[in-house]
Design a protein around this motif. Structure first.
Motif, PDB file in Angstrom:
ATOM      1  N   UNK A   7       0.844  -1.190   0.000  1.00  0.00           N
ATOM      2  CA  UNK A   7       0.000   0.000   0.000  1.00  0.00           C
ATOM      3  C   UNK A   7       0.882   1.245   0.000  1.00  0.00           C
ATOM      4  N   UNK A   8       0.257   2.416  -0.055  1.00  0.00           N
ATOM      5  CA  UNK A   8       1.000   3.669  -0.043  1.00  0.00           C
ATOM      6  C   UNK A   8       0.280   4.679   0.822  1.00  0.00           C
ATOM      7  N   UNK A   9       1.021   5.673   1.257  1.00  0.00           N
ATOM      8  CA  UNK A   9       0.462   6.735   2.075  1.00  0.00           C
ATOM      9  C   UNK A   9       1.293   7.998   1.937  1.00  0.00           C
ATOM     10  N   UNK A  10       0.661   9.161   2.168  1.00  0.00           N
ATOM     11  CA  UNK A  10       1.331  10.454   2.039  1.00  0.00           C
ATOM     12  C   UNK A  10       1.561  11.068   3.404  1.00  0.00           C
ATOM     13  N   UNK A  11       2.687  11.756   3.544  1.00  0.00           N
ATOM     14  CA  UNK A  11       3.042  12.457   4.774  1.00  0.00           C
ATOM     15  C   UNK A  11       3.475  13.876   4.421  1.00  0.00           C
ATOM     16  N   UNK A  12       3.114  14.823   5.267  1.00  0.00           N
ATOM     17  CA  UNK A  12       3.614  16.193   5.147  1.00  0.00           C
ATOM     18  C   UNK A  12       4.736  16.353   6.168  1.00  0.00           C
ATOM     19  N   UNK A  13       5.953  16.482   5.689  1.00  0.00           N
ATOM     20  CA  UNK A  13       7.125  16.530   6.564  1.00  0.00           C
ATOM     21  C   UNK A  13       7.908  17.809   6.289  1.00  0.00           C
ATOM     22  N   UNK A  14       8.790  18.130   7.225  1.00  0.00           N
ATOM     23  CA  UNK A  14       9.676  19.292   7.079  1.00  0.00           C
ATOM     24  C   UNK A  14      11.114  18.797   7.061  1.00  0.00           C
ATOM     25  N   UNK A  15      11.822  19.169   6.014  1.00  0.00           N
ATOM     26  CA  UNK A  15      13.191  18.717   5.858  1.00  0.00           C
ATOM     27  C   UNK A  15      14.122  19.554   6.732  1.00  0.00           C
TER      28      UNK A  15
END
Length: 791
Positions: free
Chosen positions: A348-356
């Motif tokens: 499966x797949x999923x999206x994340x909002x991250x800060x580099x």
């Protein structure tokens, strides 16, 4: 016991006969009885099965119940007769099975009762029989049955008071413990000896396409598996192309009928790619413009392509080991958990909002997906470089904010202009009654001067909101720069060097030259202050550059804000302090300033922004701290339309020629403005009628024989100015109209669309009002005296 008792009595009688003392004989008898009782208690009892057969009816129910209770609370004992009916039972039996209920009448299924009856027959034949695990009264039990006292049977059952182990195991598998095992990438199922699934965790349910853990209950484990030609098992829902499975069976007990735990996991290590295949895959991923990386089932990076490195802000030498090393500390746990979950679970797949770490201010989108068939890689990670998208969002948000603020500023300026019109007009009327040198003359002049300053601020607000009146002309930008350069030489400090450069092939633009001069002056003054703030002694350089920008160059810029077209650009560059990044997005907002209190209104750049936008152009700011700032203005090249005539300046009467005659109707909802206009026109020889709204104006128009001019405000309640004028033109088609408004003339002409009307911008003085009326009523100006007004 009777013989011993008789012998004791005979001994006591003989002692009484020989001694003659009754008390002594009684004590002797009591001693014998006590010793005998002690010996009786110390004697070892015989086993139950060794009891001699009593005579019919010789059982004492109370005594037998007491003997059975001596077995303790952990064993249920019952004695049955040859017919299987209960003779006696201990207290534990009554609690577990119910009072008066025999073993063959207990709450159990028919197969269990049949097995109990068979155990009884075996006990009568062999003397004893074991009872295996059975469900009695809803709970598991086991024990034995023994033949005693002839054909009677003694039943003994043992079972704990704790919960059902099978039910507890099912609860753990389907509950929180099973979920945590699933998060680690393991599928777990509880299976009975027949192969039926009693419970399964969520990971097993998802991979086998069941809706939830309960959806797998009651199905056969083998129905969820399929074997390939090599004898390796795969999940039937994913097919033989999916990775093979490792299956581990863990029995819950040593008995053959015990439940078993089955652990299933992807055997990724068995899928091996050759070195050439791995190189081909890496080369393919590296050629894609998307940021892609591969990680193994433990979450360790195995490959990063160039686009991924760019999006993550990595150089060619940096080798991060884990995806969590790229993000800020607050996002490490979420990234690690997602990589581990998708690497060991279903594809499966999923999206994340991250800060580099390299840019913690701008969140980026990270997509994590389970990878199959790529050797040791178990996770595919995608990182989108959305810096351009973020920049575009900021620009759109800035434009939206500027538009909203502009609408607010325009509304405030319009309402304030009504107040200033009344204030300036009243001062003009008062000055007509005073001469220079009077005690009040200077005070009135001071009030009028401050009112004019306030009017200038409202004009700047209207310029920012693109609602001021412009007089556009077709002109060459170098001519405007040359005209304003003389003024700049006086405004700039001697420490600031002015450099002017002109490009070739510049196209003409259509703009208001006076407003363009104001734009250049405002930017130049700000640049001077920045230069002197950086180096008060040495100063710096201010450079004005004009250049042509073709449509092809705009296309190569790749900006979505600037439409593709030919432009003539003006760059104003300084060597000053620069603008910090956190401020540059606010510089065009009204009343925003970094200067000290009293040294700036914060309307300079907002006025520049409004004039450029109202002229159809675009303005951009680029700055580096301690290195300088560049403002670039793009004005579209004007293409002359067929039959278009060059702009001409409108001829004006000489100052002071404001007297006239005729009847004028003034329509204004503001009482003070209406009173000032009425008094000012009356002083210049006109007959004035006034109305506070459109309805009253139409009534006066119908009842008055002749009206030479109607002066009307544009925005009024109930019936606005344009509506009033349209109604008046039905009965008086040649009636001259002069609109008063605080909004831009050009904007009003587009929205009103009424021919042969003139405009007078608020705030105005008594002199300006009289001149505008005389211009409209001047013979030959338009049809029957109705002037077309300024273009």
């Amino acid at each position: 016991m009777l013989v011993v008792a008789g012998a004791a009595l005979l001994s006591a009688a003989l002692l009484f006969w020989a001694v003659g003392d009754l008390t002594f004989a009684g004590l002797f008898l009591a001693g014998l009885v006590g010793v005998g009782g002690i010996l009786l208690l110390l004697r070892r009892p015989a086993p139950i099965h060794a009891l001699a057969p009593p005579a019919e009816g010789a059982f004492d129910a109370a005594l037998l119940r007491a003997v059975l209770d001596g077995a303790g609370p952990t064993s249920a004992l019952a004695l049955t007769d040859p017919a299987g009916d209960l003779v006696s039972a201990n207290s534990a039996w009554g609690r577990w099975f119910g009072a008066g209920v025999g073993p063959l009448a207990a709450d159990a299924d028919p197969a269990t009762l049949t097995s109990l009856a068979e155990a009884g027959r075996i006990a009568r034949r062999d003397g004893a029989a074991a009872i295996g695990p059975a469900m009695l009264a809803g709970r598991p039990a086991e024990g034995e049955v023994v033949a005693v006292a002839g054909d009677r049977l003694l039943w003994r059952f043992r079972r704990g008071d704790g919960p059902d182990l099978g039910a507890e195991a099912a609860r753990l598998v389907a509950g929180e413990a099973g979920r945590r095992i699933g998060d680690a990438g393991l599928m777990l199922a509880l299976v009975d000896p027949s192969g039926d699934i009693r419970a399964a965790n969520s990971a097993f349910a998802q991979r086998t396409a069941a809706d939830d853990g309960e959806g797998a209950e009651g199905t056969q484990l083998v129905d969820h598996l399929v074997a390939d030609d090599n004898g390796q098992f795969h999940l039937a829902a994913e097919g033989k192309a999916s990775p093979p499975l490792r299956i581990i069976q863990i029995p819950s007990a040593d008995r053959p009928d015990a439940l078993s735990f089955f652990l299933l996991m992807d055997d990724i290590a068995s899928v091996r790619l050759s070195e050439d295949e791995s190189l081909h895959i890496h080369a393919l991923l590296d050629s894609l413009p998307l940021g892609l990386a591969l990680a193994d089932s433990d979450g360790r990076f195995t490959f990063l392509n160039q686009a991924f490195r760019k999006a993550a802000g990595l150089n060619h030498t940096e080798r991060p080991a884990w995806p969590g090393d790229l993000v800020v500390d607050e996002d490490k746990a979420a990234v690690s958990d997602a990589v581990r979950r998708f690497g060991r679970g279903r594809a499966l797949s999923g999206d994340l909002a991250v800060r580099m770490k390299t840019n913690p201010e701008e969140p980026v989108a990270m997509t994590v997906a389970g990878a199959r068939g790529l050797g040791s890689a178990a996770v595919l990670i995608s990182l989108k470089d959305n810096s351009e998208e973020a920049r575009l969002k900021r620009e759109v948000a800035q434009a939206t904010k500027m538009q909203a603020v502009g609408q607010l500023a325009g509304g405030v300026a319009h309402d304030f202009n009504n107040i200033l019109t009344a204030l300036i007009g009243t001062c003009d009327l008062m000055l007509m009654r005073h001469q220079p040198g009077d005690s009040d003359y200077d005070d009135i002049q001071q009030i009028r001067s401050n009112a004019n300053r306030a009017a200038n601020l409202t004009r700047q607000l209207l310029a920012f909101s693109r609602q001021q009146t412009l007089r556009p002309q077709v002109l060459q930008l170098p001519d405007v720069v040359a005209e304003v350069s003389h003024l700049l030489n006086r405004l700039l400090d001697e420490r600031v060097k002015l450099v002017v450069k002109h490009g070739r092939g510049l196209g003409p633009v259509r703009a208001d030259p006076g407003q363009l001069e104001q734009v250049i002056v405002n930017l130049a003054v700000n640049a001077r202050d920045a230069i002197l703030a950086k180096d008060p002694e040495g100063g710096g350089t201010l450079t004005l550059t004009t250049l042509a920008v073709s449509a092809e160059e705009v296309r190569r810029m790749g900006t979505d804000v600037l439409p593709v077209a030919d432009y003539t650009a003006l760059k104003i560059t300084d060597t000053g302090t620069g603008i910090p990044p956190h401020i540059i997005g606010k510089i065009f907002e009204p009343f925003f300033t970094t200067k000290e209190v009293g040294k700036g209104t914060g309307l300079g750049l907002s006025t520049v922004y409004g004039i450029v936008k109202q002229s159809g152009g675009f303005i951009f700011a680029d700055s580096q701290v301690r290195r300088g700032t560049t403002f670039t203005i793009y004005l579209p090249v004007h293409r002359a339309q067929p039959g278009e005539a060059p702009a001409r300046a409108r001829a004006k009467d000489k100052a002071g020629e404001t007297w006239g005659s005729g009847t004028i109707l003034v329509v204004e909802d503001e009482t003070m403005v209406r009173a000032v206009a009425e008094r000012a026109l009356a002083r210049n020889g006109y007959t004035v009628l006034s109305a506070e709204n459109g309805e009253a104006a139409l009534e006066l128009l119908a009842s008055t024989p002749r009206i030479d001019l109607m002066i009307s405000d544009v925005v009024m309640p109930t019936m606005d100015g344009p509506t009033t004028v349209r109604a008046a033109r039905r009965t008086h088609p040649d009636l001259p109209i002069l609109f008063m408004s605080g909004y831009a003339e050009e904007q009003l002409r587009k929205s009103i669309d009424i021919p042969n009307v003139s405009f007078l911008a608020k705030p105005f003085s008594v002199q300006q009002l009289a001149e505008a009326v005389r211009e409209v009523l001047r013979p030959g100006n338009g049809a029957n005296g109705a002037g077309e007004g300024p273009k």
